[in-house]
Design a protein around this motif. Structure first.
Motif: not given
Length: 812
Positions: A665-669, A751-756, A761-764
């Motif tokens: 929680d507290g970060v983009p995923i 662009e969206l992925v790089w911004r996050l 952001a955490v990648v799963y």
């Protein structure tokens, strides 16, 4: 009628005796002319005899070099000289070179076997030279024509006694070579002539046969003083030849074997090692890797371990911490401690491949420990059996003091530690149910009730994906990212086939238990067989083992051919059904079938989403296909689960697995989960909805078609409406001419992925490890390099992994 039968029997015995005797005679002459070949044949005979000094029926199949000598002899001096075939109608025959020959009806064709067996195209530039390698060298065997060798004829008119003749000849030669040295007399001129029948025979045959003082003497019957002397010499000869010692002759120092395993594969290998070492008189103790903390390492140590998503297995966590904090070196003399390491991994998980075994090796060598033999690093995504067997043969050679390359590679079994026997009227032993309930605290597994089981696929798709909701007991909590372990059972149809092979009804009472546990339980035969994995495929070593125990020569040879050219789709049960002459009793049968392993399913729910109830959801892709052998196969676990309905039950538990695959929680995923890989993210989104998470959540989902398998479509739309899911991108691979996968959509949304990613952001990533996971990793690397550089992209990805911002939960 009886007179006719008697005549045929006389013909069979005379013809068979003459051709077999001639073949043995010719082979003895060739061995006498080739001392090196004679030495190899004698050493093989002695190795197979062992210290017992005689051959049993099952030993004949192990005389591979002697068999090659006999087959090479039959190539030059065949039992049959000529093959004749009549042409029933006009026929065109095409030669190997493409030349066509027209054969009129009524014609007779003859094949002179001496010519067939000495063609340079098949047998090399010197085809008349006797060379057993013609039947040992795989490259030579592959190069020659499949119809280049017919010493006994072929098809319906081939020699009916050929298999017995070979069996008799190789046993006779083995026994003679143990006792005698063969030499060609000076001035003797060898000549082949026609015998009583049409087969060739050595004319005026003469050999010098010298009695060997170092022969292995049979342990059967009384022994004279000369026998004892000969036996002592034989033992010395065995030691000089570095052959396996008799386990009862001496006891070697004890060896400690430790395993780290979540699903039982490394545990199985550890017990396989113990069984093999036992044959050489080596005592060993098998234990979990965590128990190594109390080891003083005065004994030689063997470690077999895997990696779970880069983490130690559950029963190796304490050992890993012990190594990491440095306490492993305090109070323990690691200097010059001896250890051997076998790492088990899957190269499809390239970022964590052999991570924990490599950590062990690095730590132990830094502490001063020394390896007994080079590490054995297995890749289970490929054929690994022979690599492991060769390593174990070398290890045993060093441990027994006979040398690193001296001992033969073992014929590995599955080291099934299940001990089973018939109850024999003893009904005082507790039943399996009574043992389970009286020792409930010792078992993780529980009986779980099915609340809902529905199909997620739709349209005309014949595939099946099930959404299953299961009630868990209160003492079985779980978190997002956890797995549910299911204990499957073999299908009733497969159990029926096994009962038929064993000639059992299924209601017989058995007493069963694990080798290392004195506690036994009473169980019906049908239920015990359901605990075994009856869908396993045999290894090359297991097929060889079945061939050696096969009493029927034709089936024995077919099994050996199957061992060399395995049909990957044929199960051990199918092999036993095909080769009925292989008779296994209940104990022998269980050795070829391991206990069914648990199957792990990502939990597709959040425990916070259902107040007052402990319910979990799983998403199950049903395995259902027809094998290359025509057998209809369903997954042991997925097939079982698909047939359950509300009110039914299943055995399972929530394991405590080492994993960082947890909702943060507290970060983009950013979630990537095609197919059933979406499962953990359904739980993530349920929890985000409950806790009202504010940061962005992006999901890349993939399936075949919008008209078939866009599973959880309504649920995902609901999550978007509630704000738990901010962006959803779905790749339909079959709805257009060019296939589109999740990795393509990641690149489209760079662009969206790089911004996050810039926002930590955490990648799963969840799903297939072989294709999807590497492709997704490459897509992220390309996105990053687009905004930076290739070098920086690699460093960025490495940093994300180290900081637990790029997490995978993938399977092969």
């Amino acid at each position: 009628m009886l007179k006719n039968v008697r005549s045929h029997l006389v013909t069979l015995m005379v013809a068979g005796h003459e051709t077999t005797a001639a073949t043995i005679g010719f082979t003895m002459y060739f061995l006498a002319k080739n001392p090196e070949c004679q030495r190899r044949a004698r050493e093989e005979a002695r190795r197979v005899m062992g210290s017992k000094g005689y051959l049993e029926y099952k030993d004949a199949g192990k005389l591979t070099y002697i068999t090659a000598c006999l087959r090479e002899t039959l190539r030059i001096f065949s039992a049959v000289n000529l093959l004749q075939r009549s042409c029933a109608k006009d026929t065109t025959v095409t030669s190997r070179t493409g030349t066509k020959y027209k054969i009129p009806a009524g014609s007779h064709m003859y094949v002179v076997l001496r010519g067939l067996h000495t063609r340079q195209e098949d047998w090399g530039e010197t085809p008349l030279e006797w060379n057993p390698e013609h039947f040992l060298d795989e490259e030579l065997i592959k190069k020659r024509h499949p119809h280049s060798y017919y010493p006994f004829g072929f098809a319906m008119r081939s020699c009916i006694g050929q298999f017995f003749a070979i069996w008799e000849a190789r046993v006779c030669l083995a026994l003679m070579l143990n006792k005698l040295t063969l030499k060609v007399p000076e001035g003797y001129k060898f000549k082949a002539a026609r015998g009583m029948g049409p087969a060739p025979f050595p004319k005026d045959f003469a050999l010098v046969m010298a009695h060997r003082e170092d022969q292995i003497v049979s342990s059967k019957g009384k022994s004279s003083s000369s026998d004892k002397h000969a036996s002592t010499l034989a033992e010395s000869r065995e030691a000089a030849q570095k052959l396996p010692a008799d386990p009862s002759s001496k006891q070697q120092e004890s060896v400690k074997i430790y395993f780290g395993s979540n699903v039982g594969a490394c545990e199985e290998l550890a017990f396989s090692i113990q069984q093999y070492l036992k044959t050489f008189g080596l005592n060993s103790v098998v234990a979990q890797l965590d128990d190594a903390i109390t080891n003083d390492f005065s004994s030689k140590t063997i470690i077999v371990t895997s990696t779970y998503n880069g983490f130690p297995p559950d029963n190796a966590k304490k050992f890993a911490s012990w190594l990491k904090d440095g306490s492993a070196s305090s109070g323990i003399c690691w200097k010059k401690a001896k250890f051997a390491l076998c790492g088990v991994g899957n190269s499809q998980w390239h970022s964590t491949f052999h991570k924990f075994p490599n950590q062990i090796y690095k730590a132990l060598t830094e502490f001063g420990a020394e390896t007994i033999v080079p590490n054995c690093m297995l890749d289970v995504s490929k054929e690994w059996d022979s690599h492991f067997e060769k390593w174990l043969g070398k290890l045993a050679g060093v441990l027994t003091g006979t040398g690193e390359a001296s001992l033969p590679a073992p014929v590995m079994t599955r080291a099934n530690r299940l001990q089973v026997d018939f109850a024999a009227g003893d009904m005082k032993v507790e039943t399996i149910n009574e043992v389970f309930h009286s020792n409930l605290s010792k078992f993780l597994v529980r009986k779980l009730d099915i609340l809902e089981n529905r199909e997620l696929q739709y349209g005309k798709d014949e595939r099946s994906t099930r959404h299953i909701e299961i009630a868990l007991p209160k003492e079985m909590p779980y978190n997002c990212g956890d797995h549910l372990a299911i204990r499957p059972f073999s299908s009733p149809e497969l159990v029926d086939e096994a009962l038929d092979l064993l000639k059992l009804k299924g209601d017989e009472w058995l007493v069963a238990g694990m080798e290392e546990n004195p506690k036994k339980a009473r169980i019906k035969a049908r239920r015990l067989l359901a605990l075994l994995d009856l869908t396993v495929c045999p290894s090359k070593a297991e097929l060889t083992q079945l061939a050696e125990s096969c009493p029927c020569p034709p089936e024995m040879f077919k099994l050996k051919q199957l061992a060399e050219n395995r049909d990957e789709g044929k199960t051990t049960l199918e092999v036993l059904k095909q080769f009925r002459s292989v008779q296994l009793d209940l104990k022998g049968f269980c050795e070829f079938f391991p206990l069914m392993k648990v199957r792990y399913y990502s939990i597709a729910s959040s425990s916070k989403s259902v107040q007052g109830k402990n319910v979990c959801k799983i998403c199950v892709g049903v395995v259902d296909y027809t094998t290359s052998t025509g057998r209809h196969h369903t997954g042991a676990s997925s097939g079982m689960l698909s047939g359950l309905r509300a009110g039914d039950s299943v055995f399972g538990y929530v394991p405590e697995l080492s994993s960082n695959f947890r909702l943060k929680d507290g970060v983009p995923i950013i979630m990537i989960g095609p197919g059933t890989g979406i499962a953990p993210f359904m739980g993530f989104l349920e929890e985000r909805e409950v806790i009202k998470a504010e940061k962005e959540a992006v999901l890349f989902f993939g399936c075949r078609s919008a008209a078939q398998d866009n599973i959880y479509k309504k649920e995902l739309e609901k999550f978007k409406s509630s704000g738990a899911l901010t962006d959803l991108f779905v790749a339909f691979s079959r709805d257009q001419k060019e296939k589109i996968y999740v990795q393509n959509l990641i690149l489209e949304q760079k662009e969206l992925v790089w911004r996050l990613l810039q926002e930590d952001a955490v990648v799963y990533v969840c799903g297939d490890a072989s294709s999807m996971a590497p492709a997704v990793r490459e897509a992220f690397s390309r996105v990053i390099s687009h905004f930076t550089s290739e070098k920086e992209a690699k460093e960025y990805m490495d940093t994300m992994e180290e900081s637990k911002r790029y997490l995978e939960d993938v399977w092969g």
